[in-house]
Design an enzyme around this catalytic site. Structure first.
Site, PDB file in Angstrom:
ATOM      1  CB  CYS A  54       5.294  -4.031   0.424  1.00 14.55           C
ATOM      2  SG  CYS A  54       6.013  -2.397   0.137  1.00 14.55           S
ATOM      3  N   GLY A  88       0.746  -1.086   0.034  1.00 15.69           N
ATOM      4  CA  GLY A  88       0.086   0.013  -0.064  1.00 15.69           C
ATOM      5  C   GLY A  88       0.857   1.414  -0.126  1.00 15.69           C
ATOM      6  CE  LYS A 108     -13.225  -8.515 -21.793  1.00 13.40           C
ATOM      7  NZ  LYS A 108     -14.588  -7.588 -21.574  1.00 13.40           N
ATOM      8  N   GLY A 152     -20.851  -8.717 -26.865  1.00  9.59           N
ATOM      9  CA  GLY A 152     -19.425  -8.834 -26.318  1.00  9.59           C
ATOM     10  C   GLY A 152     -19.132 -10.023 -25.377  1.00  9.59           C
ATOM     11  CB  VAL A 153     -16.017 -11.332 -24.050  1.00 13.18           C
ATOM     12  CG1 VAL A 153     -15.536 -12.825 -23.381  1.00 13.18           C
ATOM     13  CG2 VAL A 153     -15.371 -11.145 -25.057  1.00 13.18           C
ATOM     14  CG  ASP A 154     -17.324  -8.952 -19.896  1.00 12.80           C
ATOM     15  OD1 ASP A 154     -16.339  -9.816 -20.316  1.00 12.80           O
ATOM     16  OD2 ASP A 154     -17.439  -7.770 -19.870  1.00 12.80           O
ATOM     17  CG  HIS A 200       5.542  -5.493  -4.354  1.00 13.02           C
ATOM     18  ND1 HIS A 200       4.258  -5.522  -4.101  1.00 13.02           N
ATOM     19  CD2 HIS A 200       6.237  -4.232  -3.923  1.00 13.02           C
ATOM     20  CE1 HIS A 200       4.259  -4.234  -3.212  1.00 13.02           C
ATOM     21  NE2 HIS A 200       5.522  -3.499  -3.190  1.00 13.02           N
TER      22      HIS A 200
END
Ligand code: XMP
Length: 537
Positions: free
Chosen positions: A100, A73, A393, A242-244, A186
């Site tokens: 972190c 953060g 996605k 579309g895809v979604d 990270h």
């Protein structure tokens, strides 16, 4: 009595949740990399969920997590408004990995000391492992990592040991008796070379998660849940092509068959032949029950005289809700004979939207008010089914593939809800829409012919309100300018203009000026985002 869709109580979010599969909970302290942690873990076929760091303990416990990860953060643990989690989670007994800021949070709340580092560590660094721990099992003695921090832990809490260090500072700590591990770097970013192995050690070995969160598992459990939830009810879904929305509709149709009706609206600003093509694919290839409504005249009437981008979005958004609402009423009324049928609305909401709206940073500033096809008409009070709200996605595409959906849908480039209206600068008229449809179709077909369609985030044409002089044969022309836009992007948040090969640009421009009457000049947009946006409006 059957409840009218407009009378039902508060919309109920339908979350797929995780109860029947191993779950890792990630608490978000505002890092730009938090979503990456979730993605890395899901790549092991383990379900992971991101909650804001302020999530109550009960909510975390309800997910029965096998492990907890505290993200990085931007704050300092000493800031007055530093994001904080309930410190009780440090003693829950569930394996914990701090990253972190997460490390600094642990140190600070268990009695150690964190202070500003003499020099900010940012970028590549080398870390030496100095103590054996299952977190580093199988890793080389020296790690190539990515650092991004201004504070550092100076004194460790009781029971903690140093496990890794850079030349200047502490890089890893652990208290194995309490099952707490933490790293200052990270592991979730690709620059940390051994990051994936480190996370795998934590998730699979330390937490003992089973890698069983596969597309197949997801489809089965989602279909079962939707079936149980909807019961004998009826559902509607706004399709965009579309895809979604397509994947969401196919999943729900698997569960409730033709008690799902999809609504596909021609808003007058779709691409060339799209209204017919999408209907055909949805019905014939996906077997969906589709009500197609050609409302183009209504939409174009609402757009008459409107040149301001936000006004266009509003006009289209409001009209869409009105059309959708009308159709929904008809569908639910004809389903009335089914008795106590509850009305549901299927939406293709994805996980990044869910995280964004509950993030510790709050929803990001609205730069353009996005109107998505299928956006919930606020007054309809339908109950929500959001079968994809736990997915990214690329995961949606994986699910679509497992459902046997055609690549043509799964790989489709994003197309904005307000369609060509935000690609026609100035007023949207039927004539201008027709011009842009032709030009856009040429752009897309040449891009596809060059094998570039999948490599690009988006590629399309924009119609500019600029006329210029040209010459064709012996004739002087005075016609519109068309701009070609092609960008590469990971997520649409940032984008680079694509260096299209000259031959492709030549083919596009040659075809547009010779085939589209009304356009006599073609230009190429070489602006990245930021400072530009992908769409022109
Ligand atoms: P911008 O233009 O903001 O676009 O860089 C980022 C991504 O969002 C899409 N976009 C929209 N999608 N409704 C949508 O559903 C909208 O109003 C809208 N405006 C932009 C754009 O196509 C790109 O993928």
């Amino acid at each position: 009595m059957r409840r009218q869709h407009s009378e039902s109580t508060t919309p109920a979010a339908f979350t797929i949740g995780s109860v029947d599969t191993s779950t890792i909970v990630i608490l978000d302290f505002g890092s730009q990399y938090t979503q990456l942690i979730a993605r890395r873990i899901r790549e092991f076929n383990v379900f992971s969920v991101v909650l804001p760091c302020t999530a109550p303990l009960d909510q975390i416990r309800a997910l029965a997590p096998l492990g907890l990860i505290l993200s990085g953060g931007p704050s300092s643990v000493y800031d007055a408004d530093a994001p904080a989690a309930d410190p009780a989670l440090l003693t829950m007994g569930v394996p914990l990995l701090g990253i972190c800021y997460g490390l600094q949070f642990i140190v600070h709340h268990l009695g150690g000391r964190v202070e500003p580092a003499p020099a900010r560590e940012y970028g590549h660094a080398q870390v030496d492992i100095v103590a054996e721990t299952p977190l580093f099992r199988g890793l080389p003695q020296t790690l190539d990592v990515w650092m991004s921090h201004g504070d550092q832990a100076k004194t460790l809490p009781d029971g903690f040991v140093l496990t890794a260090q850079t030349a200047n500072a502490l890089a890893g700590i652990a208290n194995q008796a309490r099952r707490i591990w933490a790293v200052q770097f990270h592991p979730e970013v690709a620059h940390t070379r051994q990051g994936v192995e480190l996370l795998r050690n934590f998730v699979l070995d330390i937490c003992g998660a089973k890698p069983d969160w596969t597309p197949e598992h997801f489809i089965h459990s989602t279909v079962d849940r939707v079936r149980a939830q909807v019961g004998s009810g009826h559902a509607i879904c706004g399709l965009s092509g579309g895809v979604d929305s397509s994947v969401a509709a196919v999943l729900v149709a698997r569960a409730i068959g033709d008690r799902l009706t999809c609504i596909f609206v021609n808003n007058g600003v779709l691409r060339k032949n799209e209204f017919a093509k999408v209907q055909k694919t949805m019905r014939e290839q996906l077997g969906l029950r589709v009500v197609a409504v050609d409302a183009s005249e209504r939409f174009l009437a609402g757009l008459a005289g409107v040149a301001d981008p936000e006004q266009k979005r509003k006009a289209i958004g409001n009209e869409f809700i009105a059309v959708f609402d009308d159709e929904a009423k008809k569908i639910f009324e004809s389903a009335e004979h089914d008795g106590d049928a509850i009305a549901w609305l299927v939406q293709g909401t994805l996980y990044p939207d869910v995280i964004e709206s509950s993030s510790v940073k709050g929803p990001s500033q609205t730069i353009k008010s996005h109107h998505n096809v299928g956006g919930l008409p606020a007054n309809m009070k339908l109950k929500l089914i959001e079968p994809l709200r736990d997915l990214f996605k690329d995961e949606v595409r994986r699910i679509g593939r497992d459902l046997g959906m055609p690549e043509e849908i799964l790989e489709r480039q994003p197309f904005p809800g307000p369609g060509l209206a935000v690609r026609i600068l100035g007023e949207v008229t039927a004539e201008r829409v027709a011009l842009l449809q032709e030009a856009d179709d040429i752009v897309v077909s040449e891009i596809k012919a060059a094998g570039l369609y999948r490599k690009l985030w988006q590629s399309f044409a924009v119609l500019l309100p600029v006329k210029s002089v040209g010459v064709m044969g012996d004739q002087r022309t005075y016609a519109y300018t068309c701009c070609v836009r092609a960008v590469e992007s990971e997520d649409g948040m940032t984008a680079d203009w694509a260096p299209l090969p000259y031959e492709v640009l030549r083919a596009i421009s040659g075809r547009i000026v010779s085939e589209v009457r009304g356009i006599n000049r073609v230009v190429y947009d070489i602006t990245s985002k930021p400072p530009g946006t992908i769409e022109w409006e």
